[in-house]
Design a protein around this motif. Structure first.
Motif, mmCIF file in Angstrom:
data_model
loop_
_atom_site.group_PDB
_atom_site.id
_atom_site.type_symbol
_atom_site.label_atom_id
_atom_site.label_comp_id
_atom_site.label_asym_id
_atom_site.label_seq_id
_atom_site.Cartn_x
_atom_site.Cartn_y
_atom_site.Cartn_z
ATOM 1 N N VAL A 451 -27.058 28.488 40.652
ATOM 2 C CA VAL A 451 -25.675 28.803 41.024
ATOM 3 C C VAL A 451 -25.015 27.601 41.680
ATOM 4 C CG1 VAL A 451 -24.241 30.194 42.567
ATOM 5 C CG2 VAL A 451 -26.031 31.294 41.210
ATOM 6 N N ALA A 452 -25.774 26.888 42.519
ATOM 7 C CA ALA A 452 -25.228 25.698 43.182
ATOM 8 C C ALA A 452 -24.848 24.625 42.159
ATOM 9 C CB ALA A 452 -26.251 25.139 44.180
ATOM 10 N N VAL A 453 -25.698 24.446 41.138
ATOM 11 C CA VAL A 453 -25.409 23.441 40.104
ATOM 12 C C VAL A 453 -24.196 23.852 39.274
ATOM 13 C CG1 VAL A 453 -26.302 22.375 37.992
ATOM 14 C CG2 VAL A 453 -27.785 22.612 39.992
ATOM 15 N N ILE A 454 -24.127 25.140 38.901
ATOM 16 C CA ILE A 454 -22.980 25.624 38.128
ATOM 17 C C ILE A 454 -21.694 25.496 38.937
ATOM 18 C CG2 ILE A 454 -21.939 27.681 37.081
ATOM 19 C CD1 ILE A 454 -24.754 28.584 36.312
ATOM 20 N N ALA A 455 -21.762 25.834 40.239
ATOM 21 C CA ALA A 455 -20.584 25.719 41.104
ATOM 22 C C ALA A 455 -20.088 24.284 41.175
ATOM 23 C CB ALA A 455 -20.919 26.235 42.507
ATOM 24 N N LYS A 456 -21.020 23.344 41.211
ATOM 25 C CA LYS A 456 -20.633 21.937 41.229
ATOM 26 C C LYS A 456 -19.940 21.549 39.920
ATOM 27 C CE LYS A 456 -22.527 17.257 41.624
ATOM 28 N NZ LYS A 456 -23.761 16.437 41.725
ATOM 29 N N ASP A 457 -20.498 22.011 38.791
ATOM 30 C CA ASP A 457 -19.899 21.697 37.486
ATOM 31 C C ASP A 457 -18.510 22.307 37.338
ATOM 32 O OD1 ASP A 457 -22.145 20.299 36.754
ATOM 33 O OD2 ASP A 457 -23.071 21.979 35.677
ATOM 34 N N LEU A 458 -18.316 23.485 37.930
ATOM 35 C CA LEU A 458 -17.027 24.170 37.813
ATOM 36 C C LEU A 458 -15.896 23.412 38.499
ATOM 37 C CD1 LEU A 458 -18.034 27.934 38.305
ATOM 38 C CD2 LEU A 458 -17.030 26.908 36.248
ATOM 39 N N GLN A 459 -16.243 22.551 39.452
ATOM 40 C CA GLN A 459 -15.208 21.809 40.178
ATOM 41 C C GLN A 459 -14.442 20.853 39.268
ATOM 42 O OE1 GLN A 459 -17.204 19.905 43.458
ATOM 43 N NE2 GLN A 459 -17.722 21.836 44.470
ATOM 44 N N THR A 460 -15.075 20.394 38.216
ATOM 45 C CA THR A 460 -14.421 19.430 37.316
ATOM 46 C C THR A 460 -14.254 19.972 35.900
ATOM 47 O OG1 THR A 460 -16.582 18.450 36.819
ATOM 48 C CG2 THR A 460 -15.305 17.459 38.624
ATOM 49 N N TYR A 461 -14.496 21.272 35.729
ATOM 50 C CA TYR A 461 -14.488 21.833 34.387
ATOM 51 C C TYR A 461 -13.201 22.599 34.086
ATOM 52 C CZ TYR A 461 -15.421 25.110 30.636
ATOM 53 O OH TYR A 461 -15.322 25.854 29.495
ATOM 54 N N LYS A 462 -12.727 22.466 32.844
ATOM 55 C CA LYS A 462 -11.592 23.227 32.366
ATOM 56 C C LYS A 462 -12.043 24.062 31.171
ATOM 57 C CE LYS A 462 -8.135 19.776 33.732
ATOM 58 N NZ LYS A 462 -7.060 18.889 33.264
ATOM 59 N N PRO A 463 -11.725 25.384 31.150
ATOM 60 C CA PRO A 463 -12.177 26.255 30.075
ATOM 61 C C PRO A 463 -11.770 25.747 28.690
ATOM 62 C CG PRO A 463 -11.213 27.537 31.866
ATOM 63 C CD PRO A 463 -10.930 26.092 32.157
ATOM 64 N N PHE A 464 -12.630 25.982 27.715
ATOM 65 C CA PHE A 464 -12.406 25.668 26.303
ATOM 66 C C PHE A 464 -12.243 24.170 26.038
ATOM 67 C CE2 PHE A 464 -10.785 30.003 26.925
ATOM 68 C CZ PHE A 464 -11.578 30.691 25.997
ATOM 69 N N THR A 465 -12.771 23.325 26.938
ATOM 70 C CA THR A 465 -12.665 21.885 26.719
ATOM 71 C C THR A 465 -14.040 21.218 26.792
ATOM 72 O OG1 THR A 465 -12.226 21.506 29.078
ATOM 73 C CG2 THR A 465 -10.316 21.741 27.604
ATOM 74 N N SER A 466 -15.091 21.967 26.458
ATOM 75 C CA SER A 466 -16.459 21.438 26.529
ATOM 76 C C SER A 466 -16.614 20.257 25.569
ATOM 77 C CB SER A 466 -17.463 22.522 26.179
ATOM 78 O OG SER A 466 -18.737 21.988 26.035
ATOM 79 N N VAL A 467 -17.230 19.191 26.086
ATOM 80 C CA VAL A 467 -17.425 17.972 25.303
ATOM 81 C C VAL A 467 -18.890 17.541 25.395
ATOM 82 C CG1 VAL A 467 -16.809 15.543 25.035
ATOM 83 C CG2 VAL A 467 -15.055 17.209 25.645
ATOM 84 N N SER A 468 -19.463 17.151 24.258
ATOM 85 C CA SER A 468 -20.812 16.574 24.253
ATOM 86 C C SER A 468 -20.717 15.052 24.209
ATOM 87 C CB SER A 468 -21.610 17.067 23.045
ATOM 88 O OG SER A 468 -21.979 18.408 23.220
#
Length: 468
Positions: A451-468
Motif C-alpha cells: 500500500v505504501a508503494v502504491i500510495a507513492k506511485d499515485l502521487q505522480t500518476y494520472k489515470p489512463f496514461t500508463s506508459v511502459s
C-alpha cells in the motif's frame, strides 16, 4: 458408505462419479492447472524481491512460503467433501460452509472472489506490459539502448481484454484442460529463457553488486524505502505461490477414482515442487545477474536487451500463459454468479435459454445470451480497472498479502481442525494456530508495504496514461 464417500470412491457406475457427473480430470490435468495458476507473473518479480531481502532472507522466504503452501494445500485437499453427507464441495466457499459455517462463509466468499477479481486485473496489467515490451525491444535494437522507446499501455490492455472476451465463453473449468496445458508449457518456456539469459550474463563476467542482506541503506535506498520494499517483496513471494484460491474448483474436475483428494495431493506436490525449483533458479540467478539493481520485472524491465528476438519470444510466451491463467482464475467467478442467478430466477427464459451453434474446427457450441452478456461485462470491467491502476509490483504484493493468510493458511487449517476434531490447547492445536498467527502478521506487514508503494506511485500518476 460414508467412508466410501469421504475417500472419493464411485458409488453409481464406473463411468460416472458418485454425484452422477461425468468428470474426466486426472492428477496430470490438475498439475497443469496448478502450474498455470502458480508459475505466473509472480516469477518475473522474484529477482527484485530477492534483491530487497538479500541472499539469506530471499532464499529462506522462498522455501518457507513453498513449504507452507504445500502443507496447507494438502489439508485443503482433504476438505473437498462434506464431513456429514460425503457430497462433493464444488467451490472454496462450499467447503467452508460444510466444515465451519457461520460468518466464515461470508469472510471466505469476500476474500476469495475479491482476490480472484484482483488477479484477473493484475494479469491484464502484466500482459499489457509484455506486449509493450515486444514493441520496445525492437525499438531498442534499432535505435540503441539509450533511446526512450516508451509506449502507451492502454491499447495493449484492450487487446488482451478482447481475447479474454472470446475465451470467457468457454462454458466451464472441465473444458479448460487444453488451455491450461498450453499455458503451462508457455510458463516453462519464458522461465527457462529468463534463467538462461541470467546464467549467460553471469557467465559472461557480469559483476553486479549483491549482498547477504540485499539493497544497502544509504547507497541503493533510504531506510524507509528498505523497510517498505522488504515488506512488498514478501507480498510478491506470497502472490507467486497463490493457487489455494482455486484449489477446490480444480479438485472438482477430478474423477472420483482414484480418490480425488489423493490425486489432488499428488498434483499439489508436483505443482509446488516444480514451481519452487523454477522460483529459486530464476530468483537467485536473476539476482546474481542484476544484483541490487534488479528490475521489478526482469523480462520487461530491460535488464536484458539482446538477443532482442529471444526477449520477444519470452514476452510472447508470457502473454499466451496469462491468457490461459486469466481463465483459470475467472472461471470460479463465472460459475458462482451463474449458479446464483439460476437459483434466484429458475424460470427466467434468459437464464435457461441456450442454442447450439456450429463452429468451424470446434463442432457444436451451446450459446447462452446471459453467459455472453455477463461474462463480456466482467472482462470489460477488469480491463477498465487495469487501465486505471497499472502498478505491477505494488498490485502483485497487495494481492499476495491479501489472499495468503485467509485462503492459503487460515481456512485450510481451521477446516482441518474441525474435520479431525482436534482438541483445543493440545499440542497440535497450539502449533497450528501459532502458524496461523505468524502468517497473519506477515500478511499484514506485506500488505502495508505494498500500500505504501502504491500510495507513492499515485502521487505522480494520472489515470489512463500508463506508459511502459
Amino acid at each position: 458408505m460414508p467412508m466410501e464417500l469421504e475417500t472419493g470412491k464411485p458409488t453409481i457406475s464406473p463411468h460416472l462419479d458418485d454425484d452422477s457427473s461425468n468428470r474426466t480430470g486426472t492428477w496430470v490435468s490438475a498439475s497443469a492447472h496448478i502450474i498455470t495458476a502458480v508459475i505466473g507473473s509472480g516469477v518475473l518479480s522474484l529477482s527484485w524481491a530477492i534483491a530487497q531481502l538479500g541472499w539469506i532472507g530471499g532464499s529462506i522466504a522462498l522455501v518457507i512460503f513453498s513449504v507452507i503452501t504445500w502443507f496447507t494445500s494438502a489439508l485443503l485437499a482433504d476438505c473437498c467433501r462434506d464431513p456429514v453427507s460425503g457430497r462433493r464441495c464444488s467451490c472454496y466457499t462450499d467447503a467452508v460452509k460444510s466444515h465451519l459455517g457461520g460468518m466464515n462463509i461470508k469472510f471466505c466468499g469476500i476474500a476469495q472472489y475479491v482476490n480472484l477479481v484482483g488477479i484477473t486485473i493484475g494479469y491484464s496489467i502484466t500482459s499489457a506490459i509484455s506486449m509493450a515490451a515486444i514493441k520496445r525491444s525492437g525499438c531498442f535494437h534499432k535505435n540503441g539502448h539509450a533511446a526512450g522507446c516508451h509506449v502507451q499501455n492502454n491499447m495493449f490492455i484492450i487487446i488482451f481484454g478482447v481475447i479474454e472476451i472470446v475465451l470467457s465463453q468457454i462454458p466451464n473449468f472441465n473444458e479448460l484442460s487444453w488451455l491450461s496445458a498450453v499455458a503451462a508449457v508457455m510458463s516453462f518456456a519464458y522461465s527457462c529463457i529468463g534463467l538462461s539469459l541470467s546464467v549467460a550474463k553471469v557467465a559472461g563476467g557480469a559483476h553486479s553488486r549483491t549482498s547477504l542482506t540485499g539493497t544497502t541503506v544509504g547507497v541503493d535506498v533510504t531506510g524507509w524505502q528498505k523497510t517498505w520494499n522488504c515488506l512488498e517483496a514478501l507480498g510478491d513471494i506470497a502472490f507467486a505461490y497463490a493457487f489455494s484460491t482455486v484449489l477446490i474448483e480444480i479438485q472438482d474436475t477430478l474423477k472420483s477414482s482414484p480418490p480425488e483428494n489423493e490425486s489432488m495431493k499428488k498434483a499439489t506436490s508436483v505443482g509446488v515442487s516444480v514451481t519452487t525449483m523454477f522460483y529459486i533458479s530464476c530468483g537467485v540467478v536473476g539476482y546474481a545477474a542484476f544484483g541490487n539493481n534488479a528490475p521489478g520485472n526482469f523480462l520487461t524491465g530491460f535488464g536484458f536487451y539482446e538477443p532482442y528476438w529471444l526477449i520477444d519470444i519470452a514476452n510472447l510466451c508470457i502473454i499466451i500463459h496469462l491468457v490461459g491463467a486469466y481463465q483459470v482464475f475467472c472461471q470460479p467467478i463465472f460459475k458462482q454468479v451463474e449458479d446464483w442467478c439460476l437459483n434466484r430466477w429458475p424460470n427466467n427464459k434468459l437464464m435457461k435459454e441456450s442454442r447450439a451453434i456450429k463452429l468451424p474446427l470446434f463442432g457444436d457450441y451451446n450459446f447462452s445470451t446471459f453467459r455472453f452478456v455477463w461474462r463480456t461485462g466482467f472482462v470489460i470491467t477488469t480491463t477498465v480497472v487495469a487501465m486505471v491502476l497499472p502498478f505491477f509490483n505494488g498490485i502483485l504484493g497487495l494481492l499476495g498479502a491479501a489472499s495468503f493468510w485467509p485462503l492459503t493458511v487460515y481456512f485450510p487449517i481451521q477446516m482441518h481442525i474441525s474435520r479431525r476434531n482436534i482438541r483445543p490447547f493440545c499440542w497440535k492445536w497450539i502449533w497450528l494456530n501459532v502458524l496461523v498467527a505468524v502468517c497473519l502478521i506477515i500478511s499484514v506487514l506485506a500488505a502495508a508495504g505494498s500500500v505504501a508503494v502504491i500510495a507513492k506511485d499515485l502521487q505522480t500518476y494520472k489515470p489512463f496514461t500508463s506508459v511502459s
